[in-house]
Enzyme design. Structure first.
Site, PDB file in Angstrom:
ATOM      1  N   THR A  89     -35.598   2.504  32.056  1.00 12.94           N
ATOM      2  CA  THR A  89     -34.559   3.499  32.352  1.00 12.94           C
ATOM      3  C   THR A  89     -35.144   4.462  33.367  1.00 12.94           C
ATOM      4  O   THR A  89     -36.120   5.165  33.069  1.00 12.94           O
ATOM      5  CB  THR A  89     -34.165   4.278  31.083  1.00 12.94           C
ATOM      6  N   LYS A  97     -26.176   3.179  32.226  1.00 14.12           N
ATOM      7  CA  LYS A  97     -27.078   3.496  31.113  1.00 14.12           C
ATOM      8  C   LYS A  97     -27.049   4.999  30.787  1.00 14.12           C
ATOM      9  O   LYS A  97     -26.945   5.395  29.621  1.00 14.12           O
ATOM     10  CB  LYS A  97     -28.498   3.049  31.481  1.00 14.12           C
ATOM     11  N   LYS A 141     -35.295  12.632  28.067  1.00 16.31           N
ATOM     12  CA  LYS A 141     -35.502  12.002  29.378  1.00 16.31           C
ATOM     13  C   LYS A 141     -34.150  11.552  29.954  1.00 16.31           C
ATOM     14  O   LYS A 141     -33.827  11.825  31.101  1.00 16.31           O
ATOM     15  CB  LYS A 141     -36.439  10.799  29.218  1.00 16.31           C
TER      16      LYS A 141
END
Ligand code: NAD
Length: 298
Positions: A96, A171, A246
């Site tokens: 990611t 995502k 994050k």
């Protein structure tokens, strides 16, 4: 006679190692590299070789899979692959990372004649071990079709999202929604408790009514309520607060560059930051229910 080419797997952390093991168990010859992983306690399949350098892992590999912490590292590894003279046909990045780094990686790879796909995953460590991850993919759909049979042991669901970077965009959109539904689920159970409702009864209502969502139905943050989840294991991750932070930072950076208001996403980031600062960085992200329970009503 054709000889089987190897898969180089770069980044053998919590997610990467079980993904590499699934490929090896499915008959692929996998060469893994991670400077932190020289000897694993778990028994590795014979078809997974731990290598001592990136170059060693790239030996006779036509496919490189990366599962790394951030976009800087992904780009560094990609540049090192190209500068080292290796010529894999495809690089599949499952990390990611931010959309800008993903787009840059697509360009760098394309200039070197390499097909590149950004393919972040959802499903966590348990999905990585079970080979049931969902992957959302940005890049050439034809390359994905050719690649699919080979990478299927890692995934249950493939969704092609569009051009380079669109996998990463999908995502972070998903994880922004996940953060907001988990906060909503936590505060709902906290309110229900204060109103005298039995938590199991409230779960029965929410999970079968319009409040139902993954955070309620599959990952309920209340211990001994709903299916087994990190709440039943003292909020051990699972998916840590650090990981969620994050992704929320990536989401807000993307919202800034797209000039799109995301008021709940922005507030979710604030709440997760406060929760992390209370010493919860390594707890499961569903543990925010406990932080919310103790907040003062203003
Ligand atoms: P992790 O920290 O356990 O693993 C990352 C690994 O990359 C480490 O072992 C590290 O040593 C290695 N690494 C760093 N630089 C390297 C380099 N130059 N060459 C080779 N290896 C290098 O992290 P993780 O939980 O496995 O997550 C990996 C990625 O997957 C991250 O981008 C994360 O956001 C994403 N992700 C994680 C989860 C989860 O539940 N853990 C879920 C979905 C997505």
């Amino acid at each position: 006679m054709t000889t089987q080419k190897n898969i180089a797997f770069i980044g053998l952390g919590n997610m990467g190692l079980p993904m590499a093991i699934n490929l090896a168990n499915a008959g692929e010859s996998v060469r893994g590299f991670d400077p932190q992983v020289t000897d694993s306690n778990s028994k590795l399949p014979e078809a997974l070789t731990l290598c001592s350098s990136l170059d060693d892992a790239l030996l006779n590999s036509d496919l490189v899979i990366t599962m790394l912490p951030n976009g800087h590292i992904v780009l560094d590894v990609l540049n090192a692959i190209i500068q080292g003279g290796a010529t894999p046909a495809v690089v599949l990045d499952c990390s990611t990372i931010d959309i800008n780094h993903a787009r840059e990686a697509h360009k760098v790879a394309s200039d070197a004649g390499i097909d590149y796909m950004d393919a972040p995953v959802s499903g966590g460590i348990s999905g990585a071990a079970a080979g049931t991850l969902t992957t959302m993919i940005g890049g050439d759909e034809n390359v994905l079709s050719t690649l699919k049979p080979r990478i299927e042991p890692m995934f249950k669901t493939f969704i092609h999202c569009g051009d380079g970077g669109s996998g990463q965009a999908a995502k972070i959109c998903n994880n922004m929604l996940l953060a907001t539904t988990m906060i909503g689920t936590g505060e709902t159970f906290n309110l229900g408790k204060k109103l005298g409702l039995d938590q199991n009864t409230l779960f029965s209502v929410l999970s079968t009514s319009t409040g139902s969502c993954w955070s309620v139905n599959s990952y309920c943050p209340v211990p001994e309520v709903g299916p087994n989840s990190p709440a039943d294991n003292d909020y051990k991750p699972g998916f840590s607060v650090a990981m969620m932070l994050k992704d929320l930072h990536l989401t807000q950076a993307a919202a800034d560059s797209a000039d799109q208001a995301t008021p709940l996403g922005a507030h979710a980031l604030e709440l997760y930051e406060e929760y992390a600062n209370s010493g919860a960085t390594e707890e499961d992200f569903s543990g925010i229910i406990r932080y919310l329970a103790d907040l003062d009503r203003q």
